[in-house]
Design a protein around this motif. Structure first.
Motif, PDB file in Angstrom:
ATOM      1  N   ASP A   3       0.973  -1.213   0.166  1.00  0.00           N
ATOM      2  CA  ASP A   3       0.213  -0.187  -0.239  1.00  0.00           C
ATOM      3  C   ASP A   3       1.021   1.421  -0.074  1.00  0.00           C
ATOM      4  O   ASP A   3       1.872   1.222   0.188  1.00  0.00           O
ATOM      5  CB  ASP A   3      -0.947   0.219   1.396  1.00  0.00           C
ATOM      6  CG  ASP A   3      -1.938  -1.297   1.180  1.00  0.00           C
ATOM      7  OD1 ASP A   3      -2.522  -1.325   0.329  1.00  0.00           O
ATOM      8  OD2 ASP A   3      -1.728  -2.158   2.492  1.00  0.00           O
ATOM      9  N   VAL A   4       0.563   2.200  -0.807  1.00  0.00           N
ATOM     10  CA  VAL A   4       1.216   3.478  -0.593  1.00  0.00           C
ATOM     11  C   VAL A   4       0.400   4.294  -0.408  1.00  0.00           C
ATOM     12  O   VAL A   4      -0.880   4.926  -1.305  1.00  0.00           O
ATOM     13  CB  VAL A   4       1.151   3.411  -2.618  1.00  0.00           C
ATOM     14  CG1 VAL A   4       2.231   5.337  -2.235  1.00  0.00           C
ATOM     15  CG2 VAL A   4       2.562   3.182  -1.982  1.00  0.00           C
ATOM     16  N   VAL A   5       0.432   5.469   0.535  1.00  0.00           N
ATOM     17  CA  VAL A   5      -0.552   6.716   1.087  1.00  0.00           C
ATOM     18  C   VAL A   5       0.636   7.917   0.970  1.00  0.00           C
ATOM     19  O   VAL A   5       1.287   8.007   0.902  1.00  0.00           O
ATOM     20  CB  VAL A   5      -1.056   6.558   2.191  1.00  0.00           C
ATOM     21  CG1 VAL A   5      -2.042   7.596   2.175  1.00  0.00           C
ATOM     22  CG2 VAL A   5      -1.891   4.581   2.561  1.00  0.00           C
ATOM     23  N   SER A  33      -0.004  -1.513   9.293  1.00  0.00           N
ATOM     24  CA  SER A  33       1.053  -2.433  10.229  1.00  0.00           C
ATOM     25  C   SER A  33       2.155  -2.853  10.488  1.00  0.00           C
ATOM     26  O   SER A  33       3.006  -3.034  10.966  1.00  0.00           O
ATOM     27  CB  SER A  33       0.639  -4.316  10.650  1.00  0.00           C
ATOM     28  OG  SER A  33       0.214  -4.437   9.139  1.00  0.00           O
ATOM     29  N   THR A  34       2.951  -2.080   9.240  1.00  0.00           N
ATOM     30  CA  THR A  34       4.898  -2.275   8.701  1.00  0.00           C
ATOM     31  C   THR A  34       4.495  -0.945   7.784  1.00  0.00           C
ATOM     32  O   THR A  34       4.079  -1.152   6.711  1.00  0.00           O
ATOM     33  CB  THR A  34       4.459  -3.797   7.819  1.00  0.00           C
ATOM     34  OG1 THR A  34       3.971  -5.041   8.227  1.00  0.00           O
ATOM     35  CG2 THR A  34       6.088  -3.939   7.567  1.00  0.00           C
ATOM     36  N   LEU A  35       5.902  -0.297   7.833  1.00  0.00           N
ATOM     37  CA  LEU A  35       6.522   0.292   7.053  1.00  0.00           C
ATOM     38  C   LEU A  35       7.196  -0.447   6.418  1.00  0.00           C
ATOM     39  O   LEU A  35       8.429  -0.202   6.660  1.00  0.00           O
ATOM     40  CB  LEU A  35       6.814   1.994   7.625  1.00  0.00           C
ATOM     41  CG  LEU A  35       5.309   2.471   8.050  1.00  0.00           C
ATOM     42  CD1 LEU A  35       5.407   3.971   9.320  1.00  0.00           C
ATOM     43  CD2 LEU A  35       4.207   2.492   6.662  1.00  0.00           C
ATOM     44  N   TYR A  36       7.797  -0.100   5.128  1.00  0.00           N
ATOM     45  CA  TYR A  36       8.556  -0.443   4.414  1.00  0.00           C
ATOM     46  C   TYR A  36       9.632   1.564   4.301  1.00  0.00           C
ATOM     47  O   TYR A  36      10.884   1.217   4.093  1.00  0.00           O
ATOM     48  CB  TYR A  36       8.394  -0.801   3.419  1.00  0.00           C
ATOM     49  CG  TYR A  36       8.069  -2.235   3.301  1.00  0.00           C
ATOM     50  CD1 TYR A  36       8.209  -3.123   4.128  1.00  0.00           C
ATOM     51  CD2 TYR A  36       6.800  -2.202   2.118  1.00  0.00           C
ATOM     52  CE1 TYR A  36       7.616  -4.380   4.575  1.00  0.00           C
ATOM     53  CE2 TYR A  36       5.966  -3.030   2.663  1.00  0.00           C
ATOM     54  CZ  TYR A  36       5.954  -4.252   3.236  1.00  0.00           C
ATOM     55  OH  TYR A  36       5.904  -5.993   3.576  1.00  0.00           O
ATOM     56  N   PHE A  37       8.497   2.017   3.883  1.00  0.00           N
ATOM     57  CA  PHE A  37       9.435   3.667   3.110  1.00  0.00           C
ATOM     58  C   PHE A  37       8.465   4.772   3.638  1.00  0.00           C
ATOM     59  O   PHE A  37       7.327   4.704   3.965  1.00  0.00           O
ATOM     60  CB  PHE A  37       9.484   3.756   1.705  1.00  0.00           C
ATOM     61  CG  PHE A  37      10.126   4.825   1.070  1.00  0.00           C
ATOM     62  CD1 PHE A  37      11.000   4.873   1.824  1.00  0.00           C
ATOM     63  CD2 PHE A  37       9.331   5.521   1.010  1.00  0.00           C
ATOM     64  CE1 PHE A  37      12.388   6.704   1.093  1.00  0.00           C
ATOM     65  CE2 PHE A  37       9.480   7.173   0.448  1.00  0.00           C
ATOM     66  CZ  PHE A  37      11.404   7.298   0.650  1.00  0.00           C
ATOM     67  N   VAL A  38       9.364   5.485   4.343  1.00  0.00           N
ATOM     68  CA  VAL A  38       8.257   6.635   4.741  1.00  0.00           C
ATOM     69  C   VAL A  38       8.818   8.325   3.955  1.00  0.00           C
ATOM     70  O   VAL A  38      10.525   7.874   4.012  1.00  0.00           O
ATOM     71  CB  VAL A  38       7.708   7.489   5.874  1.00  0.00           C
ATOM     72  CG1 VAL A  38       7.184   5.860   6.092  1.00  0.00           C
ATOM     73  CG2 VAL A  38       8.813   7.234   6.529  1.00  0.00           C
ATOM     74  N   GLY A  39       8.447   9.148   3.655  1.00  0.00           N
ATOM     75  CA  GLY A  39       9.356  10.337   3.198  1.00  0.00           C
ATOM     76  C   GLY A  39       8.638  11.559   3.057  1.00  0.00           C
ATOM     77  O   GLY A  39       7.576  11.414   2.737  1.00  0.00           O
ATOM     78  N   GLU A  40       9.072  12.276   2.666  1.00  0.00           N
ATOM     79  CA  GLU A  40       8.280  13.884   2.219  1.00  0.00           C
ATOM     80  C   GLU A  40       9.172  14.516   1.459  1.00  0.00           C
ATOM     81  O   GLU A  40      10.390  14.343   1.499  1.00  0.00           O
ATOM     82  CB  GLU A  40       7.975  14.932   3.861  1.00  0.00           C
ATOM     83  CG  GLU A  40       9.471  14.886   4.386  1.00  0.00           C
ATOM     84  CD  GLU A  40       9.708  15.697   6.359  1.00  0.00           C
ATOM     85  OE1 GLU A  40       7.841  17.035   6.188  1.00  0.00           O
ATOM     86  OE2 GLU A  40       9.640  15.031   7.368  1.00  0.00           O
TER      87      GLU A  40
END
Length: 87
Positions: A3-5, A33-40
């Motif tokens: 999923d991508v939000v 529940s699981t994060l592979y990547f976050v970015g701004e």
């Protein structure tokens, strides 16, 4: 499935305050529940630049995104679900 939000800071009136923006990011991130990547970074919505934030992982409940859209006065939240392929 992955999923991508992606969310943006702007509203119809003016950008969210720094505190509202941080809360929005925390609430969206907490839905995974699981994060592979976050970015701004800087995104573009309807030809206007705005602060943006993206999460990639496993989303618990995408239906909760609509309530966050209303809470933070957003026109929409970008959501994508797909199968990850490694090449």
């Amino acid at each position: 499935m992955t999923d991508v939000v992606c969310i943006g800071r702007n509203t119809k009136e003016e950008p969210l305050s720094k505190n509202e923006w941080n809360s929005f990011i925390i609430e969206v991130t907490s839905l995974f529940s699981t994060l592979y990547f976050v970015g701004e970074g800087i995104g573009i919505y309807e030809d206007k630049k705005e602060d943006s934030y993206c999460c990639v992982g496993i989303l618990n409940n995408k239906d909760l995104l609509s309530s966050l859209t209303k809470k933070y006065k957003q026109e929409c939240i970008a959501y994508l679900c797909g199968e990850t392929q490694f090449v």
